[in-house]
Design a protein around this motif. Structure first.
Motif, PDB file in Angstrom:
ATOM      1  N   GLU A 179     121.791 -16.311  60.952  1.00  0.00           N
ATOM      2  CA  GLU A 179     122.584 -15.098  61.138  1.00  0.00           C
ATOM      3  C   GLU A 179     122.020 -13.952  60.300  1.00  0.00           C
ATOM      4  O   GLU A 179     121.507 -14.171  59.200  1.00  0.00           O
ATOM      5  N   ASN A 180     122.156 -12.733  60.833  1.00  0.00           N
ATOM      6  CA  ASN A 180     121.763 -11.536  60.106  1.00  0.00           C
ATOM      7  C   ASN A 180     123.037 -10.911  59.544  1.00  0.00           C
ATOM      8  O   ASN A 180     123.888 -10.456  60.313  1.00  0.00           O
ATOM      9  N   ILE A 181     123.176 -10.906  58.233  1.00  0.00           N
ATOM     10  CA  ILE A 181     124.428 -10.518  57.585  1.00  0.00           C
ATOM     11  C   ILE A 181     124.163  -9.445  56.529  1.00  0.00           C
ATOM     12  O   ILE A 181     123.214  -9.563  55.744  1.00  0.00           O
ATOM     13  N   ALA A 182     125.011  -8.428  56.510  1.00  0.00           N
ATOM     14  CA  ALA A 182     124.958  -7.402  55.463  1.00  0.00           C
ATOM     15  C   ALA A 182     126.306  -7.370  54.768  1.00  0.00           C
ATOM     16  O   ALA A 182     127.341  -7.175  55.411  1.00  0.00           O
ATOM     17  N   VAL A 183     126.309  -7.587  53.467  1.00  0.00           N
ATOM     18  CA  VAL A 183     127.527  -7.504  52.659  1.00  0.00           C
ATOM     19  C   VAL A 183     127.567  -6.116  52.035  1.00  0.00           C
ATOM     20  O   VAL A 183     126.655  -5.724  51.320  1.00  0.00           O
ATOM     21  N   ILE A 184     128.630  -5.383  52.343  1.00  0.00           N
ATOM     22  CA  ILE A 184     128.747  -3.988  51.910  1.00  0.00           C
ATOM     23  C   ILE A 184     129.951  -3.830  50.990  1.00  0.00           C
ATOM     24  O   ILE A 184     131.046  -4.300  51.294  1.00  0.00           O
ATOM     25  N   ASP A 185     129.721  -3.151  49.870  1.00  0.00           N
ATOM     26  CA  ASP A 185     130.823  -2.827  48.959  1.00  0.00           C
ATOM     27  C   ASP A 185     131.705  -1.791  49.655  1.00  0.00           C
ATOM     28  O   ASP A 185     131.298  -0.644  49.848  1.00  0.00           O
ATOM     29  N   ALA A 186     132.909  -2.197  50.039  1.00  0.00           N
ATOM     30  CA  ALA A 186     133.815  -1.308  50.773  1.00  0.00           C
ATOM     31  C   ALA A 186     134.947  -0.798  49.899  1.00  0.00           C
ATOM     32  O   ALA A 186     135.926  -0.253  50.410  1.00  0.00           O
ATOM     33  N   ASP A 187     134.827  -0.962  48.590  1.00  0.00           N
ATOM     34  CA  ASP A 187     135.830  -0.453  47.656  1.00  0.00           C
ATOM     35  C   ASP A 187     135.472   0.985  47.302  1.00  0.00           C
ATOM     36  O   ASP A 187     135.094   1.311  46.169  1.00  0.00           O
ATOM     37  N   ALA A 188     135.556   1.849  48.315  1.00  0.00           N
ATOM     38  CA  ALA A 188     135.193   3.265  48.175  1.00  0.00           C
ATOM     39  C   ALA A 188     135.886   4.033  49.289  1.00  0.00           C
ATOM     40  O   ALA A 188     136.564   3.448  50.139  1.00  0.00           O
ATOM     41  N   ASP A 189     135.730   5.351  49.292  1.00  0.00           N
ATOM     42  CA  ASP A 189     136.351   6.144  50.353  1.00  0.00           C
ATOM     43  C   ASP A 189     135.656   5.863  51.678  1.00  0.00           C
ATOM     44  O   ASP A 189     134.523   5.367  51.728  1.00  0.00           O
ATOM     45  N   ALA A 190     136.333   6.193  52.775  1.00  0.00           N
ATOM     46  CA  ALA A 190     135.857   5.838  54.115  1.00  0.00           C
ATOM     47  C   ALA A 190     134.491   6.434  54.423  1.00  0.00           C
ATOM     48  O   ALA A 190     133.641   5.770  55.028  1.00  0.00           O
ATOM     49  N   ALA A 191     134.265   7.688  54.004  1.00  0.00           N
ATOM     50  CA  ALA A 191     132.988   8.338  54.306  1.00  0.00           C
ATOM     51  C   ALA A 191     131.833   7.632  53.591  1.00  0.00           C
ATOM     52  O   ALA A 191     130.749   7.456  54.166  1.00  0.00           O
ATOM     53  N   THR A 192     132.047   7.225  52.354  1.00  0.00           N
ATOM     54  CA  THR A 192     131.003   6.525  51.602  1.00  0.00           C
ATOM     55  C   THR A 192     130.681   5.188  52.244  1.00  0.00           C
ATOM     56  O   THR A 192     129.507   4.825  52.412  1.00  0.00           O
ATOM     57  N   VAL A 193     131.710   4.458  52.626  1.00  0.00           N
ATOM     58  CA  VAL A 193     131.494   3.157  53.277  1.00  0.00           C
ATOM     59  C   VAL A 193     130.783   3.342  54.611  1.00  0.00           C
ATOM     60  O   VAL A 193     129.868   2.584  54.952  1.00  0.00           O
ATOM     61  N   ALA A 194     131.164   4.364  55.363  1.00  0.00           N
ATOM     62  CA  ALA A 194     130.513   4.641  56.649  1.00  0.00           C
ATOM     63  C   ALA A 194     129.026   4.900  56.452  1.00  0.00           C
ATOM     64  O   ALA A 194     128.190   4.456  57.254  1.00  0.00           O
ATOM     65  N   GLY A 195     128.687   5.610  55.397  1.00  0.00           N
ATOM     66  CA  GLY A 195     127.280   5.873  55.097  1.00  0.00           C
ATOM     67  C   GLY A 195     126.523   4.594  54.772  1.00  0.00           C
ATOM     68  O   GLY A 195     125.366   4.422  55.189  1.00  0.00           O
ATOM     69  N   ARG A 196     127.162   3.694  54.050  1.00  0.00           N
ATOM     70  CA  ARG A 196     126.525   2.415  53.720  1.00  0.00           C
ATOM     71  C   ARG A 196     126.301   1.569  54.969  1.00  0.00           C
ATOM     72  O   ARG A 196     125.265   0.902  55.098  1.00  0.00           O
ATOM     73  N   ILE A 197     127.264   1.599  55.874  1.00  0.00           N
ATOM     74  CA  ILE A 197     127.105   0.866  57.137  1.00  0.00           C
ATOM     75  C   ILE A 197     125.952   1.448  57.946  1.00  0.00           C
ATOM     76  O   ILE A 197     125.112   0.716  58.485  1.00  0.00           O
ATOM     77  N   TRP A 198     125.894   2.763  58.030  1.00  0.00           N
ATOM     78  CA  TRP A 198     124.850   3.410  58.820  1.00  0.00           C
ATOM     79  C   TRP A 198     123.457   3.076  58.280  1.00  0.00           C
ATOM     80  O   TRP A 198     122.511   2.873  59.049  1.00  0.00           O
ATOM     81  N   GLN A 199     123.329   2.986  56.968  1.00  0.00           N
ATOM     82  CA  GLN A 199     122.045   2.618  56.373  1.00  0.00           C
ATOM     83  C   GLN A 199     121.587   1.237  56.866  1.00  0.00           C
ATOM     84  O   GLN A 199     120.387   0.992  57.026  1.00  0.00           O
ATOM     85  N   GLN A 200     122.552   0.365  57.099  1.00  0.00           N
ATOM     86  CA  GLN A 200     122.226  -0.998  57.541  1.00  0.00           C
ATOM     87  C   GLN A 200     121.839  -1.070  59.010  1.00  0.00           C
ATOM     88  O   GLN A 200     120.990  -1.891  59.390  1.00  0.00           O
ATOM     89  N   ILE A 201     122.450  -0.225  59.850  1.00  0.00           N
ATOM     90  CA  ILE A 201     122.195  -0.385  61.282  1.00  0.00           C
ATOM     91  C   ILE A 201     121.207   0.631  61.851  1.00  0.00           C
ATOM     92  O   ILE A 201     120.677   0.411  62.946  1.00  0.00           O
ATOM     93  N   ALA A 202     120.966   1.722  61.138  1.00  0.00           N
ATOM     94  CA  ALA A 202     120.121   2.789  61.705  1.00  0.00           C
ATOM     95  C   ALA A 202     118.754   2.283  62.140  1.00  0.00           C
ATOM     96  O   ALA A 202     118.243   2.672  63.204  1.00  0.00           O
ATOM     97  N   GLY A 203     118.178   1.379  61.366  1.00  0.00           N
ATOM     98  CA  GLY A 203     116.855   0.858  61.706  1.00  0.00           C
ATOM     99  C   GLY A 203     116.860  -0.080  62.894  1.00  0.00           C
ATOM    100  O   GLY A 203     115.775  -0.418  63.411  1.00  0.00           O
ATOM    101  N   LEU A 204     118.030  -0.523  63.323  1.00  0.00           N
ATOM    102  CA  LEU A 204     118.128  -1.441  64.455  1.00  0.00           C
ATOM    103  C   LEU A 204     118.363  -0.730  65.783  1.00  0.00           C
ATOM    104  O   LEU A 204     118.275  -1.356  66.848  1.00  0.00           O
ATOM    105  N   LEU A 205     118.685   0.568  65.724  1.00  0.00           N
ATOM    106  CA  LEU A 205     119.007   1.313  66.947  1.00  0.00           C
ATOM    107  C   LEU A 205     117.743   1.692  67.717  1.00  0.00           C
ATOM    108  O   LEU A 205     116.687   1.888  67.141  1.00  0.00           O
TER     109      LEU A 205
END
Length: 205
Positions: A179-205
């Motif tokens: 499995e391909n898994i990314a563990v993201i620290d989500a103890d932050a505001d929504a915009a910050t977490v969204a940015g962390r998620i985007w960093q993980q998937i942008a290279g896969l698009l």
């Protein structure tokens, strides 16, 4: 036709999955990508029974509810315009929960190997390009839940959520080779977490 991509958002209740799925879907759509956001349990009759259990309206054995969640997942994949069809049509499929939720939530009471076997047909049909785990402290997650609604579901107790989080991490360790898994620290505001998620998937698009 080019096949799509499949991203599963996972986390304990209150981790922000629903919020982040919407933000991600909006960002993908803004880039002109066909996006199919969805969630589990579904709105099917099987999913409705799962929701009845979660609300406390019905009581079921741990193995029974585990199998029901797995059955709802197969229906989600194979139903008309289901996940497999959307993926084959080239959409970016986003789901709020997938089989790792089964491993984590029911894995507190049910053998993990059994759960993996029950979900193997789903994994063979459609494995996520990336599973994104939004990691938040259970106490913080419960604060978020209490702030947004009054009724708690059957699993929404701090001790239980701690156990669920441990099961997530155990399942990730067990299946890390496949499995391909990314563990993201989500103890932050929504915009910050969204940015962390985007960093993980942008290279896969």
């Amino acid at each position: 036709m080019k096949k799509g991509l499949f991203f599963a958002l996972e986390g304990i209740d209150g981790s922000g999955k629903s919020t982040q799925l919407k933000l991600l879907a909006d960002r993908l759509a803004a880039q002109g990508l066909a996006c199919y956001p969805t969630q589990e349990p579904t709105n099917s009759p099987i999913g409705a029974m799962c929701r009845q259990f979660l609300s406390g309206a019905i009581s079921l054995d741990s193995r029974t509810i585990a199998a029901l969640f797995a059955a709802d997942r197969l229906n989600h994949l194979l139903g008309e315009d289901g996940l497999c069809q959307q993926f084959q049509n080239g959409a970016v499929v986003l789901t709020d929960r997938y089989y790792f939720s089964n491993y984590a939530y029911q894995g507190v009471d049910v053998d993990l190997d059994w759960l993996i076997a029950v979900n193997r047909p789903a994994a063979q049909l459609l494995r996520p390009n990336l599973t994104i785990f939004l990691d938040v402290p259970p106490a913080k997650a419960l604060e978020r839940i209490s702030a947004s609604r009054q009724q708690l579901e059957v699993y929404e107790k701090e001790e239980r959520l701690r156990a669920v989080r441990r099961q997530y991490l155990a399942a990730f360790a067990k299946l890390q080779a496949e499995e391909n898994i990314a563990v993201i620290d989500a103890d932050a505001d929504a915009a910050t977490v969204a940015g962390r998620i985007w960093q993980q998937i942008a290279g896969l698009l």
